[in-house]
Structures are given as C-alpha cells and as structure tokens.
Design a protein around this motif. Structure first.
Motif, PDB file in Angstrom:
ATOM      1  N   PHE B 128      54.471 137.050  28.579  1.00 40.05           N
ATOM      2  CA  PHE B 128      53.760 136.428  29.702  1.00 40.05           C
ATOM      3  C   PHE B 128      54.692 135.810  30.735  1.00 40.05           C
ATOM      4  O   PHE B 128      54.263 134.994  31.543  1.00 40.05           O
ATOM      5  N   ASP B 129      55.961 136.196  30.724  1.00 39.81           N
ATOM      6  CA  ASP B 129      56.894 135.699  31.750  1.00 39.81           C
ATOM      7  C   ASP B 129      56.351 136.014  33.143  1.00 39.81           C
ATOM      8  O   ASP B 129      55.992 137.160  33.428  1.00 39.81           O
ATOM      9  N   GLY B 130      56.294 135.005  33.984  1.00 41.67           N
ATOM     10  CA  GLY B 130      55.835 135.214  35.359  1.00 41.67           C
ATOM     11  C   GLY B 130      54.325 135.223  35.509  1.00 41.67           C
ATOM     12  O   GLY B 130      53.813 135.357  36.625  1.00 41.67           O
ATOM     13  N   ILE B 131      53.574 135.098  34.408  1.00 39.16           N
ATOM     14  CA  ILE B 131      52.104 135.076  34.475  1.00 39.16           C
ATOM     15  C   ILE B 131      51.662 133.613  34.539  1.00 39.16           C
ATOM     16  O   ILE B 131      52.106 132.794  33.738  1.00 39.16           O
ATOM     17  N   ARG B 132      50.803 133.280  35.488  1.00 38.04           N
ATOM     18  CA  ARG B 132      50.349 131.887  35.587  1.00 38.04           C
ATOM     19  C   ARG B 132      49.411 131.556  34.425  1.00 38.04           C
ATOM     20  O   ARG B 132      48.611 132.404  34.003  1.00 38.04           O
ATOM     21  N   ASP B 133      49.536 130.325  33.951  1.00 35.56           N
ATOM     22  CA  ASP B 133      48.632 129.884  32.896  1.00 35.56           C
ATOM     23  C   ASP B 133      47.213 129.844  33.463  1.00 35.56           C
ATOM     24  O   ASP B 133      46.994 129.315  34.550  1.00 35.56           O
ATOM     25  N   GLY B 134      46.264 130.418  32.759  1.00 26.97           N
ATOM     26  CA  GLY B 134      44.903 130.480  33.279  1.00 26.97           C
ATOM     27  C   GLY B 134      44.627 131.744  34.084  1.00 26.97           C
ATOM     28  O   GLY B 134      43.592 131.857  34.740  1.00 26.97           O
ATOM     29  N   GLU B 135      45.518 132.696  34.030  1.00 25.82           N
ATOM     30  CA  GLU B 135      45.317 133.970  34.743  1.00 25.82           C
ATOM     31  C   GLU B 135      44.094 134.699  34.164  1.00 25.82           C
ATOM     32  O   GLU B 135      43.753 134.550  32.995  1.00 25.82           O
ATOM     33  N   PHE B 136      43.446 135.504  35.011  1.00 28.32           N
ATOM     34  CA  PHE B 136      42.265 136.256  34.572  1.00 28.32           C
ATOM     35  C   PHE B 136      42.660 137.623  34.018  1.00 28.32           C
ATOM     36  O   PHE B 136      43.483 138.320  34.605  1.00 28.32           O
ATOM     37  N   MET B 137      42.060 137.974  32.914  1.00 27.47           N
ATOM     38  CA  MET B 137      42.261 139.304  32.330  1.00 27.47           C
ATOM     39  C   MET B 137      40.891 139.889  31.983  1.00 27.47           C
ATOM     40  O   MET B 137      39.932 139.153  31.753  1.00 27.47           O
ATOM     41  N   TYR B 138      40.828 141.215  31.884  1.00 26.76           N
ATOM     42  CA  TYR B 138      39.567 141.894  31.579  1.00 26.76           C
ATOM     43  C   TYR B 138      39.433 142.101  30.070  1.00 26.76           C
ATOM     44  O   TYR B 138      40.325 142.644  29.423  1.00 26.76           O
ATOM     45  N   LEU B 139      38.299 141.658  29.541  1.00 29.46           N
ATOM     46  CA  LEU B 139      38.047 141.730  28.098  1.00 29.46           C
ATOM     47  C   LEU B 139      36.710 142.414  27.817  1.00 29.46           C
ATOM     48  O   LEU B 139      35.736 142.194  28.551  1.00 29.46           O
ATOM     49  N   VAL B 140      36.683 143.195  26.774  1.00 32.08           N
ATOM     50  CA  VAL B 140      35.436 143.800  26.289  1.00 32.08           C
ATOM     51  C   VAL B 140      35.497 143.790  24.772  1.00 32.08           C
ATOM     52  O   VAL B 140      36.231 144.575  24.176  1.00 32.08           O
ATOM     53  N   HIS B 141      34.781 142.868  24.152  1.00 35.83           N
ATOM     54  CA  HIS B 141      34.824 142.859  22.687  1.00 35.83           C
ATOM     55  C   HIS B 141      33.697 142.035  22.077  1.00 35.83           C
ATOM     56  O   HIS B 141      33.203 141.092  22.679  1.00 35.83           O
ATOM     57  N   SER B 181      44.062 144.669  36.672  1.00 41.10           N
ATOM     58  CA  SER B 181      44.618 144.569  38.010  1.00 41.10           C
ATOM     59  C   SER B 181      46.116 144.254  37.969  1.00 41.10           C
ATOM     60  O   SER B 181      46.809 144.659  37.026  1.00 41.10           O
ATOM     61  N   THR B 182      46.613 143.549  38.959  1.00 45.00           N
ATOM     62  CA  THR B 182      48.058 143.322  39.062  1.00 45.00           C
ATOM     63  C   THR B 182      48.572 142.403  37.951  1.00 45.00           C
ATOM     64  O   THR B 182      49.703 142.565  37.487  1.00 45.00           O
ATOM     65  N   ALA B 183      47.751 141.456  37.514  1.00 48.35           N
ATOM     66  CA  ALA B 183      48.177 140.547  36.443  1.00 48.35           C
ATOM     67  C   ALA B 183      48.373 141.316  35.138  1.00 48.35           C
ATOM     68  O   ALA B 183      49.353 141.102  34.408  1.00 48.35           O
ATOM     69  N   GLY B 184      47.449 142.227  34.843  1.00 50.74           N
ATOM     70  CA  GLY B 184      47.573 143.040  33.637  1.00 50.74           C
ATOM     71  C   GLY B 184      48.793 143.948  33.706  1.00 50.74           C
ATOM     72  O   GLY B 184      49.520 144.123  32.716  1.00 50.74           O
ATOM     73  N   ALA B 185      49.024 144.496  34.899  1.00 50.92           N
ATOM     74  CA  ALA B 185      50.192 145.365  35.086  1.00 50.92           C
ATOM     75  C   ALA B 185      51.484 144.584  34.830  1.00 50.92           C
ATOM     76  O   ALA B 185      52.441 145.125  34.262  1.00 50.92           O
ATOM     77  N   ALA B 186      51.494 143.301  35.217  1.00 55.08           N
ATOM     78  CA  ALA B 186      52.693 142.476  35.010  1.00 55.08           C
ATOM     79  C   ALA B 186      52.960 142.268  33.514  1.00 55.08           C
ATOM     80  O   ALA B 186      54.115 142.265  33.075  1.00 55.08           O
ATOM     81  N   VAL B 187      51.900 142.096  32.732  1.00 53.24           N
ATOM     82  CA  VAL B 187      52.059 141.940  31.282  1.00 53.24           C
ATOM     83  C   VAL B 187      52.619 143.237  30.676  1.00 53.24           C
ATOM     84  O   VAL B 187      53.557 143.220  29.869  1.00 53.24           O
ATOM     85  N   LEU B 188      52.044 144.343  31.110  1.00 51.28           N
ATOM     86  CA  LEU B 188      52.496 145.641  30.605  1.00 51.28           C
ATOM     87  C   LEU B 188      53.953 145.893  30.992  1.00 51.28           C
ATOM     88  O   LEU B 188      54.756 146.375  30.176  1.00 51.28           O
ATOM     89  N   LYS B 189      54.291 145.506  32.212  1.00 54.31           N
ATOM     90  CA  LYS B 189      55.675 145.665  32.696  1.00 54.31           C
ATOM     91  C   LYS B 189      56.629 144.821  31.850  1.00 54.31           C
ATOM     92  O   LYS B 189      57.712 145.285  31.477  1.00 54.31           O
ATOM     93  N   ASN B 190      56.227 143.599  31.532  1.00 52.10           N
ATOM     94  CA  ASN B 190      57.059 142.760  30.657  1.00 52.10           C
ATOM     95  C   ASN B 190      57.287 143.447  29.315  1.00 52.10           C
ATOM     96  O   ASN B 190      58.405 143.462  28.809  1.00 52.10           O
ATOM     97  N   PHE B 191      56.224 143.997  28.767  1.00 50.43           N
ATOM     98  CA  PHE B 191      56.372 144.652  27.462  1.00 50.43           C
ATOM     99  C   PHE B 191      57.312 145.856  27.557  1.00 50.43           C
ATOM    100  O   PHE B 191      58.171 146.045  26.698  1.00 50.43           O
ATOM    101  N   LEU B 192      57.163 146.631  28.615  1.00 50.20           N
ATOM    102  CA  LEU B 192      57.940 147.865  28.719  1.00 50.20           C
ATOM    103  C   LEU B 192      59.387 147.613  29.110  1.00 50.20           C
ATOM    104  O   LEU B 192      60.289 148.328  28.688  1.00 50.20           O
ATOM    105  N   GLU B 193      59.630 146.559  29.919  1.00 51.83           N
ATOM    106  CA  GLU B 193      60.950 146.404  30.523  1.00 51.83           C
ATOM    107  C   GLU B 193      61.737 145.192  30.044  1.00 51.83           C
ATOM    108  O   GLU B 193      62.960 145.190  30.094  1.00 51.83           O
ATOM    109  N   THR B 194      61.054 144.129  29.607  1.00 48.47           N
ATOM    110  CA  THR B 194      61.758 142.878  29.295  1.00 48.47           C
ATOM    111  C   THR B 194      61.824 142.608  27.797  1.00 48.47           C
ATOM    112  O   THR B 194      62.887 142.282  27.271  1.00 48.47           O
ATOM    113  N   VAL B 195      60.688 142.713  27.133  1.00 46.03           N
ATOM    114  CA  VAL B 195      60.594 142.398  25.713  1.00 46.03           C
ATOM    115  C   VAL B 195      61.545 143.291  24.917  1.00 46.03           C
ATOM    116  O   VAL B 195      61.636 144.491  25.175  1.00 46.03           O
ATOM    117  N   SER B 196      62.275 142.682  23.964  1.00 43.34           N
ATOM    118  CA  SER B 196      63.166 143.513  23.145  1.00 43.34           C
ATOM    119  C   SER B 196      63.098 143.074  21.688  1.00 43.34           C
ATOM    120  O   SER B 196      62.580 142.030  21.377  1.00 43.34           O
TER     121      SER B 196
END
Lengths: 251, 196
Positions: B128-141, B181-196
């Motif tokens: 969640f680097d760079g993601i604001r606390d309280g950001e909106f994400m899409y959920l279905v469950h 949206s863009t917030a979700g893309a940022a999480v995915l980008k962190n996983f693909l590019e930053t997380v190790s």
C-alpha cells in the motif's frame, strides 16, 4: 462504509451507443468503448451495457465489444440484453464482463437464475426487472417494457433473490424517460423485501432525483443514461452534491 | 521484463486481471502448469465464485499443495485470498492454510453480497505504499475474514473486517485491484514492481 454507486447505462445497438426516450426514438450518443473510458475517468462507479440489437450476429459482436471494454476500462461493468442461457454468460464473462443482467428470459424461465448463480456465483447475476403500474398494481413487463404480464413486481423480485440473484435492477417504465425522478416508493418497498443490493433505474433528470433514490428509495445504486450521455449532468459534481447531503459516495 | 503468472484454475473472470497487468505495461501468463508457476517472479492467484468448487479444482490439479510452498511474492485476490485461509464457511471447505484465519459469512443484518466501493484503512504493508489511508476499492463478496494478526488493511461493513492479509511472501486482498480504478492499479503496480 459502503458507498452508493452511480452507474451510467449504455444502450448498445450494432456496436454503438443509443438511448431512447421511453425505449423508443433512438438517438446515437457515441462509441461505447470511448464513452465507457470517459465515464470511468469522470468518477462512474460501475457501468452497464445493455445490448438491444436482435440479430444473429449480436453474440459475437457483443463479445468483441466486451473484450475491448475490459481491456481499456478499470471499473466493473455489467452486460445485459438477450441473455437466455449459461453459454451466453460464459462467453461474456470469459471476455471480461464482471456481471450479466437477465430480464425477460428469466421471467419466462426462472430456473435460469438458479443455473447462472449456481455456475458463476450470485455476485455476477443481476436480475433486471421492468415494471409499470396497471390499475394501481406494479406488474412486470417484458421485452424492454413493451409486453405486459400479470406477474406482481414484488413477488418476482422476492423469487429472484431466492433463486440466487445477486442484485435487482428495477426500472420503472412509468418513470423512464420522464426526467421526473425515480420510483422511490416502489424502490423502498423492494429494498425492504430483499437483502441484496437494489439498483434504481428510470426517471433521472436532476441531481436531487439521485439523492431521493438513495434517501427515500433506499436504493444502493442509481442508474441513468441520457442525463450523462448528453452532458446534462456530470458524475463527480453529482457525487459532491450527494455528499453534501451526507450520502456516502466515492470521491 | 518480469515473469508474471496468473494462476488459471477455471475460476472467475481472470481476463480482467490480465488486462490490468497489461495496462501497467507488463505481460502475464495464464497457466495451471506447476513448473511455469514455480519459475515466475510474481504469482497472482485470482478467483471469483464458490470456495468449495474452487478448492476441488485446486486439489484436482495439485495446486493446493504447490501454492503454499511458493517462495516468490504471491497475491491472492478476492476468493483467492479467502482460499489461502484455513477454512471457509462457504461450502464448509478447508483452505490452503497459509493465513491463520477462518472465512465467515456476512450476517443478515447487512445486504449480502456486499457490492461496491468501500474504504480500506489501517494500511500496513509495502503493498500500500503511496495509497492514502481510507482509499476506496471495489469489493464483491458474501464471505469475509475477521480481524486477525495477519490483517494489513481493514474495511467496515456492519463490522470491521480484514480486507488485506500478509504473511511472509503471501499477500491477499479482498478487493479487486484490477477493477478499482487508479487506486487499484497503484496496488497492483506495487505488487508487480516494488514488493520483493
């Protein structure tokens, strides 16, 4: 807190967006993929594509359109129109649709809802219901609202939930195209009857109509077409308006 | 170019995950092949649908034994995250046992499924680097993971529950980053590019 959703609806015919007043008198409002991307960027929470073409070619054309939308758009979308079997849904989901909506075909053969929810999960089955008042009673209508049935609206939505619907998309044919507001009394009644999300549709003309659908109609989401297509209203300003009335929205 | 694999075990709408990876300028392979999965730099474990049938498919292909042994970063999405837990009330099935948590059904005091955009808060992961606390994400469950020591994000729906989990190289998110949206893309980008 879960936010209320604003959902632009794109009626699709032969790969193009159309929207008619009372489902007649169609007018062209643009390319669906471009329009979808614009709505996503402008704050739409979700999109609905309703295919109203009725040719043999439609299934293939629609699948291609779904794929193009899924490639480009990063918010969820629902696809509806003429879905009558598990195979129809399989191809749409496979190409990137998040949910499908079923309408007339589910009324004619309610087991379709069981089949779809059993196979793909309730979360991707939206049951769309078109209804209007006949002698003071809400009755389900078929084929885009053109064909009346004797089926009471409230019985049908309850049955749809029991069979596995994940959401109800309720369009009031008495309100659709009027721009006089949503059918809030009926909406509130449905919302009290079922424990799945209810999407309001038909009648949006002003921002306050959306607020009323959430506050009076107890809707979980509100859908509209022409007010967005013709730029009579933009989504983020609409959401700011709703937030000012303490309605939870994503901004 | 990173070697990104999306585990394809016949569950749900995985095209959307692939498209989201591609929008970030990466390529992803859809596969259920053990050798290909083992060699990947990053593994995404998606899933929409029912837990019981998904676990049956994982067992039929041996993926139920492979996934917990992976050593590279693994991201479970939605049902994928739930399957990484010990047990699910959905279909009363055991899971992969990676996360020390049990999956429960939402009570009838809220509408089930939860469908829509909700906030993620209390963020505590490099995901969640760079993601604001309280950001909106899409959920279905319809099922959820209660608060637990491995929770790294929380969402409120009637109750506050764990909307993301982390243990060692395993990550799980209840929301759909590919549809957020863009917030979700940022999480995915962190996983693909930053997380190790």
């Amino acid at each position: 807190m879960l936010t209320k959703r604003i959902i632009p609806c794109l009626d699709i015919k032969n790969g193009r967006t159309v929207k008619g007043v009372n489902f007649l008198d169609l007018r062209d409002a643009g390319d669906p993929v471009e329009l979808a991307a614009i709505y996503a960027a402008e704050g739409a929470d979700e999109l609905v594509f309703l295919d109203i073409s009725a040719t043999e070619e439609k299934r293939k054309t629609l699948a291609e359109l779904v794929r193009k939308v899924a490639e480009k758009v990063d918010i969820p979308f629902t696809v509806g129109g003429g879905i009558a079997a598990v195979e129809d849904v399989e191809i749409l989901l496979h190409n990137g649709a998040d949910k499908v909506s079923v309408n007339s075909s589910a009324v004619k053969r309610p087991e379709l809802i069981d089949e779809l929810s059993g196979r793909f999960g309730s979360q991707c089955v939206v049951v769309a219901v078109d209804a209007r008042q006949v002698d003071g009673q809400w009755r389900v209508h078929l084929v885009g609202g053109k064909v009346p049935t004797e089926i009471p609206l409230y019985e049908w939505v309850t049955e749809a939930e029991r069979r596995g619907a994940g959401e109800i998309l309720f369009t009031s044919m008495d309100h659709d195209g009027t721009k006089n507001g949503f059918a809030n009394e009926a909406l509130a009644h449905i919302s009290g009857l079922v424990n799945i999300p209810v999407i309001a549709s038909g009648g949006a003309g002003e921002m306050q109509h959306f607020a009323d659908a959430f506050l009076k109609g107890k809707a979980d989401a509100a859908l509209a077409a022409s007010v967005f297509h013709f730029k009579e209203m933009e989504i983020n300003p609409l959401k700011a308006f709703l937030r000012a009335q303490d309605i939870a929205v994503r901004l | 170019m990173k070697n990104i694999v999306i585990i394809d075990y016949g569950a749900g709408n995985i095209q959307s995950v692939k498209f989201a990876v591609e929008r970030l300028g990466h390529q992803a392979v859809l596969t259920d092949d053990a050798a290909t999965i083992k060699k990947a730099d990053k593994v995404i474990f998606p899933g929409v649908g029912a837990a019981g049938s998904a676990m049956s498919k994982l067992r039929a292909t041996g993926l139920d034994r492979l996934i917990p042994e992976l050593e590279q970063p693994v991201l479970g999405i939605c049902l994928g995250m739930q399957l990484m837990c010990r047990h699910s009330e959905e279909g009363n099935t055991s899971g992969l046992g990676i996360f020390d948590a049990d999956v429960l059904r939402f009570p009838d005091s809220v509408k089930v499924p939860q469908i829509g955009w909700n906030r993620i808060s209390g963020l505590k992961s490099d995901l969640f680097d760079g993601i604001r606390d309280g950001e909106f994400m899409y959920l279905v469950h319809s099922y959820y993971v209660p608060d637990c020591p491995e929770a790294v994000a929380y969402t409120s729906y009637g109750i506050a529950y764990a909307s993301a989990l982390k243990k060692d190289n395993f990550y799980g998110v209840q929301f759909h980053p590919e549809k957020s949206s863009t917030a979700g893309a940022a999480v995915l980008k962190n996983f693909l590019e930053t997380v190790s």
